[in-house]
Design a protein around this motif. Sequence first.
Motif, mmCIF file in Angstrom:
data_model
loop_
_atom_site.group_PDB
_atom_site.id
_atom_site.type_symbol
_atom_site.label_atom_id
_atom_site.label_comp_id
_atom_site.label_asym_id
_atom_site.label_seq_id
_atom_site.Cartn_x
_atom_site.Cartn_y
_atom_site.Cartn_z
ATOM 1 N N PHE A 1 0.834 -1.192 0.000
ATOM 2 C CA PHE A 1 0.000 0.000 0.000
ATOM 3 C C PHE A 1 0.878 1.255 0.000
ATOM 4 C CE2 PHE A 1 1.208 -0.401 4.346
ATOM 5 C CZ PHE A 1 1.160 0.865 4.891
ATOM 6 N N ASN A 2 0.259 2.400 -0.149
ATOM 7 C CA ASN A 2 0.942 3.691 -0.028
ATOM 8 C C ASN A 2 2.080 3.846 -1.028
ATOM 9 O OD1 ASN A 2 1.378 6.212 0.948
ATOM 10 N ND2 ASN A 2 2.382 5.602 2.825
ATOM 11 N N GLY A 3 1.795 3.512 -2.283
ATOM 12 C CA GLY A 3 2.788 3.745 -3.320
ATOM 13 C C GLY A 3 3.289 2.503 -3.994
ATOM 14 N N GLY A 4 3.308 1.389 -3.280
ATOM 15 C CA GLY A 4 3.785 0.148 -3.872
ATOM 16 C C GLY A 4 5.178 0.290 -4.449
ATOM 17 N N MET A 5 5.326 -0.052 -5.723
ATOM 18 C CA MET A 5 6.622 0.027 -6.396
ATOM 19 C C MET A 5 6.915 1.422 -6.934
ATOM 20 S SD MET A 5 6.537 -3.522 -8.587
ATOM 21 C CE MET A 5 5.145 -2.978 -9.598
ATOM 22 N N PHE A 6 5.976 2.359 -6.782
ATOM 23 C CA PHE A 6 6.103 3.658 -7.441
ATOM 24 C C PHE A 6 6.356 4.808 -6.466
ATOM 25 C CE2 PHE A 6 3.419 1.055 -10.294
ATOM 26 C CZ PHE A 6 4.288 1.003 -11.379
ATOM 27 N N THR A 7 7.058 4.537 -5.397
ATOM 28 C CA THR A 7 7.419 5.597 -4.461
ATOM 29 C C THR A 7 8.652 6.345 -4.962
ATOM 30 O OG1 THR A 7 8.722 3.986 -3.216
ATOM 31 C CG2 THR A 7 6.476 4.392 -2.461
ATOM 32 N N VAL A 8 8.843 7.562 -4.462
ATOM 33 C CA VAL A 8 10.014 8.367 -4.833
ATOM 34 C C VAL A 8 10.694 8.877 -3.563
ATOM 35 C CG1 VAL A 8 9.149 9.035 -7.106
ATOM 36 C CG2 VAL A 8 8.571 10.437 -5.121
ATOM 37 N N ASP A 9 11.644 9.794 -3.716
ATOM 38 C CA ASP A 9 12.466 10.266 -2.612
ATOM 39 C C ASP A 9 11.625 10.721 -1.423
ATOM 40 O OD1 ASP A 9 15.408 10.963 -4.110
ATOM 41 O OD2 ASP A 9 13.624 10.847 -5.368
ATOM 42 N N PRO A 10 11.887 10.159 -0.230
ATOM 43 C CA PRO A 10 11.110 10.545 0.962
ATOM 44 C C PRO A 10 11.156 12.039 1.262
ATOM 45 C CG PRO A 10 12.426 8.588 1.402
ATOM 46 C CD PRO A 10 12.865 9.104 0.064
ATOM 47 N N SER A 11 12.256 12.696 0.885
ATOM 48 C CA SER A 11 12.364 14.129 1.174
ATOM 49 C C SER A 11 11.334 14.957 0.422
ATOM 50 C CB SER A 11 13.770 14.625 0.815
ATOM 51 O OG SER A 11 14.019 14.465 -0.575
ATOM 52 N N LEU A 12 10.719 14.381 -0.601
ATOM 53 C CA LEU A 12 9.718 15.101 -1.387
ATOM 54 C C LEU A 12 8.306 14.926 -0.840
ATOM 55 C CD1 LEU A 12 10.996 14.192 -4.973
ATOM 56 C CD2 LEU A 12 11.257 16.383 -3.794
ATOM 57 N N ASP B 1 5.455 15.014 2.167
ATOM 58 C CA ASP B 1 5.143 15.745 3.395
ATOM 59 C C ASP B 1 5.327 14.857 4.621
ATOM 60 O OD1 ASP B 1 2.620 16.441 5.422
ATOM 61 O OD2 ASP B 1 3.749 18.175 4.702
ATOM 62 N N THR B 2 6.067 15.353 5.609
ATOM 63 C CA THR B 2 6.414 14.566 6.800
ATOM 64 C C THR B 2 5.184 14.089 7.560
ATOM 65 O OG1 THR B 2 8.456 15.842 7.022
ATOM 66 C CG2 THR B 2 7.748 14.565 8.942
ATOM 67 N N ALA B 3 4.190 14.957 7.720
ATOM 68 C CA ALA B 3 2.978 14.591 8.448
ATOM 69 C C ALA B 3 2.252 13.464 7.723
ATOM 70 C CB ALA B 3 2.072 15.798 8.619
ATOM 71 N N PHE B 4 2.221 13.535 6.388
ATOM 72 C CA PHE B 4 1.545 12.493 5.606
ATOM 73 C C PHE B 4 2.253 11.159 5.799
ATOM 74 C CE2 PHE B 4 1.077 9.921 1.795
ATOM 75 C CZ PHE B 4 -0.297 9.886 1.653
ATOM 76 N N LYS B 5 3.608 11.182 5.771
ATOM 77 C CA LYS B 5 4.369 9.956 5.945
ATOM 78 C C LYS B 5 4.076 9.325 7.315
ATOM 79 C CE LYS B 5 8.406 11.737 5.080
ATOM 80 N NZ LYS B 5 9.872 11.837 4.924
ATOM 81 N N LYS B 6 3.994 10.150 8.337
ATOM 82 C CA LYS B 6 3.785 9.641 9.681
ATOM 83 C C LYS B 6 2.395 9.014 9.836
ATOM 84 C CE LYS B 6 3.990 11.047 14.547
ATOM 85 N NZ LYS B 6 4.233 12.156 15.476
ATOM 86 N N ASP B 7 1.407 9.630 9.224
ATOM 87 C CA ASP B 7 0.030 9.164 9.365
ATOM 88 C C ASP B 7 -0.279 7.977 8.466
ATOM 89 O OD1 ASP B 7 -0.408 11.140 11.188
ATOM 90 O OD2 ASP B 7 -1.353 12.516 9.760
ATOM 91 N N ASN B 8 0.633 7.667 7.520
ATOM 92 C CA ASN B 8 0.348 6.592 6.578
ATOM 93 C C ASN B 8 1.399 5.500 6.632
ATOM 94 O OD1 ASN B 8 -2.066 7.483 4.619
ATOM 95 N ND2 ASN B 8 -0.931 9.290 5.273
#
Length: 379
Positions: free
Chosen positions: A359-370, A372-379
């Motif tokens: 979930f949350n991007g699967g194979m299509f994620t990109v650089d974590p720095s791009l 939003d930090t709050a979104f990453k934490k909540d997901n």
Amino acid sequence: MMLTTLVRITVAVLFFLGLTDLPSMAQSKLDPYNIKWTSPSENALGSMPVGGCDVGCNVWVENGSIYFYFGRSNSFDENNALLKSGRIKVTFTPDPFKTFTQELKLRNGYVDIIGEDGELKVSSRLWVEVDRPEIHLEIVSSKNIQVKAEYQNWRTAQIPVNNRAVVPSYVDYPGNDVYWFPDTVKSTGSGIVFYHQNNNNHLVIDKEIIQQDLLGLKDSLWNPLKDFIFGGVISGKGMQVSNADTGTYLNTHSKSMALTRKRAGKNFQIDISLHSGYTTNNKIWEQQLTNHKSTPAGNTRKIFMKHQSWWKNFWDKSWVILNKTGSIKKDSVWQVGRNYNIFRYQMACNSNGEYPTKFNGGMFTVDPSLIDTAFKKDN
């Protein structure tokens, strides 16, 4: 009687929504859902998904170069983190991107990138085979050009994992012995071999077994991370490994090797063959990769025809076209139809995956720095 009425109502709704077209008609009606850009991207966040088999790529054009990340749905490291296998940067001389288009062609299963500058026109097609983990970038130019393809890798040393959120298997683990481990990258003269060999002394499962006081059950527990190696080789027709270099992208240091050709030309093809397997001997794995690479299913043209046939059959199985006469991007109903088909395409890119799509991007994620930090934490 109630069931008959419900069926009649359902059929009527399907007609209204435009779901009753014949498959051949639905194929062409997918085209308005394609994603098409007429300007390059600022960074990896402006990337398009393309994939097949169990491979996902994020492709974009930035500052005159084509970039793409690539990885497989089974590429789990010591920390049970799903890793990218690397990033490719393709540079053209001269730069053709005075005018620019990039389009994800859903029903064809590939991304098409076209750059033009006067009489110079360069077309690049990126696609992934549907039944083998093989990536192909085909480049055709109206005039002679030079092409440089760099393989870039940022896992160059053992470093501590400072943010446990990116390795959720360790979120509640109290130890401070959690690390990122380096990949192996080397030249074969005509290709670049790269792979990650899991460190059996630092497997998350083993550490959690100790932390959870389950040592008595260790031998009966499945450990898919042990002895696992994943990676591949990048090569190009008539291209040789030219040099090693270093660089930085989004504040992340990387090392690279490049493929170039001595003479300019009009046709280039860059291929990436991926392989994974279980062994404690990396030499055995490298030989397996060589054997895998040396047994192609046929020439690229025949493989691409097979690729097109698979996607045609995929879209013929079922389809949803919403607000087919409007095709207005601001229309929320039309947008739901586009989102559905793009999501379905991305799921199909892992159709032959050993593991289900995360979930949350699967194979299509990109650089974590791009992100939003709050979104990453909540997901």
